[in-house]
Write an enzyme that holds these catalytic residues in place. Sequence first.
Site, PDB file in Angstrom:
ATOM      1  N   CYS A 136      25.857  -8.326 -22.358  1.00  0.00           N
ATOM      2  CA  CYS A 136      26.622  -8.765 -23.342  1.00  0.00           C
ATOM      3  C   CYS A 136      27.711  -9.377 -22.713  1.00  0.00           C
ATOM      4  O   CYS A 136      28.604  -8.654 -22.280  1.00  0.00           O
ATOM      5  CB  CYS A 136      26.912  -7.858 -24.418  1.00  0.00           C
ATOM      6  SG  CYS A 136      28.059  -8.562 -25.870  1.00  0.00           S
TER       7      CYS A 136
ATOM      8  N   CYS B  55      30.928  -7.667 -24.819  1.00  0.00           N
ATOM      9  CA  CYS B  55      31.538  -6.196 -24.701  1.00  0.00           C
ATOM     10  C   CYS B  55      30.973  -5.727 -23.442  1.00  0.00           C
ATOM     11  O   CYS B  55      31.440  -4.561 -23.098  1.00  0.00           O
ATOM     12  CB  CYS B  55      31.083  -5.305 -25.802  1.00  0.00           C
ATOM     13  SG  CYS B  55      29.513  -4.955 -25.820  1.00  0.00           S
TER      14      CYS B  55
ATOM     15  N   ASP C 286      23.600 -21.628 -15.473  1.00  0.00           N
ATOM     16  CA  ASP C 286      22.656 -20.546 -15.060  1.00  0.00           C
ATOM     17  C   ASP C 286      21.248 -21.522 -15.088  1.00  0.00           C
ATOM     18  O   ASP C 286      21.107 -22.387 -15.567  1.00  0.00           O
ATOM     19  CB  ASP C 286      22.358 -19.882 -16.222  1.00  0.00           C
ATOM     20  CG  ASP C 286      21.139 -18.757 -16.131  1.00  0.00           C
ATOM     21  OD1 ASP C 286      20.840 -18.118 -14.976  1.00  0.00           O
ATOM     22  OD2 ASP C 286      20.382 -18.422 -17.105  1.00  0.00           O
TER      23      ASP C 286
ATOM     24  N   ASP D 161      20.328 -17.924 -22.883  1.00  0.00           N
ATOM     25  CA  ASP D 161      20.886 -18.609 -21.452  1.00  0.00           C
ATOM     26  C   ASP D 161      22.508 -18.839 -21.475  1.00  0.00           C
ATOM     27  O   ASP D 161      23.044 -18.813 -20.284  1.00  0.00           O
ATOM     28  CB  ASP D 161      19.993 -19.875 -21.377  1.00  0.00           C
ATOM     29  CG  ASP D 161      18.674 -19.709 -21.301  1.00  0.00           C
ATOM     30  OD1 ASP D 161      18.229 -18.857 -20.658  1.00  0.00           O
ATOM     31  OD2 ASP D 161      17.858 -20.578 -21.853  1.00  0.00           O
TER      32      ASP D 161
ATOM     33  N   CYS E 261      23.599  -8.568 -29.208  1.00  0.00           N
ATOM     34  CA  CYS E 261      23.965  -7.311 -28.635  1.00  0.00           C
ATOM     35  C   CYS E 261      23.711  -6.318 -29.381  1.00  0.00           C
ATOM     36  O   CYS E 261      24.127  -6.052 -30.666  1.00  0.00           O
ATOM     37  CB  CYS E 261      25.461  -7.305 -28.067  1.00  0.00           C
ATOM     38  SG  CYS E 261      26.107  -5.924 -27.454  1.00  0.00           S
TER      39      CYS E 261
ATOM     40  N   GLU F  32      24.164 -18.680  -9.377  1.00  0.00           N
ATOM     41  CA  GLU F  32      23.558 -17.237  -9.036  1.00  0.00           C
ATOM     42  C   GLU F  32      23.361 -17.390  -7.434  1.00  0.00           C
ATOM     43  O   GLU F  32      23.330 -18.644  -6.952  1.00  0.00           O
ATOM     44  CB  GLU F  32      22.635 -17.150  -9.883  1.00  0.00           C
ATOM     45  CG  GLU F  32      21.338 -17.809  -9.392  1.00  0.00           C
ATOM     46  CD  GLU F  32      20.079 -17.348  -9.958  1.00  0.00           C
ATOM     47  OE1 GLU F  32      19.086 -16.666  -9.197  1.00  0.00           O
ATOM     48  OE2 GLU F  32      19.850 -17.608 -11.161  1.00  0.00           O
TER      49      GLU F  32
ATOM     50  N   CYS G   9      27.540  -4.374 -30.070  1.00  0.00           N
ATOM     51  CA  CYS G   9      28.452  -4.976 -30.693  1.00  0.00           C
ATOM     52  C   CYS G   9      28.189  -6.012 -31.754  1.00  0.00           C
ATOM     53  O   CYS G   9      29.032  -6.706 -32.517  1.00  0.00           O
ATOM     54  CB  CYS G   9      29.792  -5.498 -29.636  1.00  0.00           C
ATOM     55  SG  CYS G   9      29.401  -7.196 -29.029  1.00  0.00           S
TER      56      CYS G   9
HETATM   57 ZN   LIG Z   1      28.226  -6.539 -27.078  1.00  0.00          ZN
END
Ligand SMILES: [Zn+2]
Length: 372
Positions: A317, A320, A182, A346, A336, A266, A339
């Site tokens: 996330c 999850c 990233d 990053d 998150c 990306e 979860c």
């Molecule tokens: Zn999560």
Amino acid sequence: MKAFRYRLRPTKAQEAALTEQLRLCRQLYNCALEERIGAYKKEKKTISGYDQMKALPEIKEALPEYKGVYSQVLQDVLKRLDRTYQSFFRRVKQGAKKVGFPRFKGAGWYDSLTYPQLGFSVSGDVAYFSKIGNIRLRLSRPLEGKLKTATITRDCGEWYVSYVCEVEPQPLPETGSSVGVDVGTTWFAITSDGEFVENPRYLQGSMKKLRVVQRSLSRKKRGSGQRKKVKAQVAKLHRKVRRQRLDFHHKTAAKLVRGNDLIAHEDLNVGGLGRGNLARAIHDVGWGQFFQILAAKAANAGRQVARVNPAYTSQACHQCGHTCKANRVSQSRFVCVNCGHQDNADVNAARNILGRAVPLSQNVAAVSASVV
Ligand SMILES: [Zn+2]
């Protein structure tokens, strides 16, 4: 493909010839742009670069000075304009906000001549260019592979040539590792392995110096001798930053390619929406160069590069998949709400980028290990 850049040592007469050729090419570029704009305004007609190339013999008859420039160099001028148009329309289509229309090139804004195929050769420390002659060159490292194109550039009053050569690929042994990268504005890059890559100190140092000198330039009176002096200083610092950055990009890309079979990052062309802001726009230029170098090195080493759609990679996330803005507690922290997974924001994004590339890599055709 691999690029090799050398300093040229033209004689005074050759330098005058090069300068004159640049002037003619710039004039051709501007006239061709004017013709395209005019045809569109008058008859809503689009003229292509190919149409304009067909008119070159006529131009040479009317303006014999153009006979002094190698024909493929002139064709390349029109191809450049065509590329500028294409990228302009591509960006408009993608919905990018501020898209600059192709511009006329002012004096000092047209600094290179490209021999796209023929009309040049190298032998020892002598570079030959059709319509210019033999120019001494400083062979700072050996030239490898088969010569494809040559570009002569004027840079702060010095002359350089860049040869793009086709070299035999040198595959590296498999490592069994993959990585997501990233790119950021605070850090140059962050990897899915949790590595933070910083712009090196020497580069940060010259960037800071450049900012200082630029500020001092803005305070100097227009047309004053002082201003001229500072302007030359700014140009030289720009060149220094550019070289240091290039060197850093090469080193960073080489390290990623050595250590990984697959590198995901990306796709800058898909970015724009949602992720676009001014800070990113400024950095985009640098990242583009870095990704190009990375793609070339990867292709040469038999590695894969996957370009993925970056949408929501910073909000999803990695654990999850829950995607929402609130997951990003601060610039650097990710927690998150679904979860409870915690990570550096990053690093979480880099892992998502890799995650998007892995299903792609099972289908080799979908992975673009492209060559520059
Ligand atoms: Zn999560």
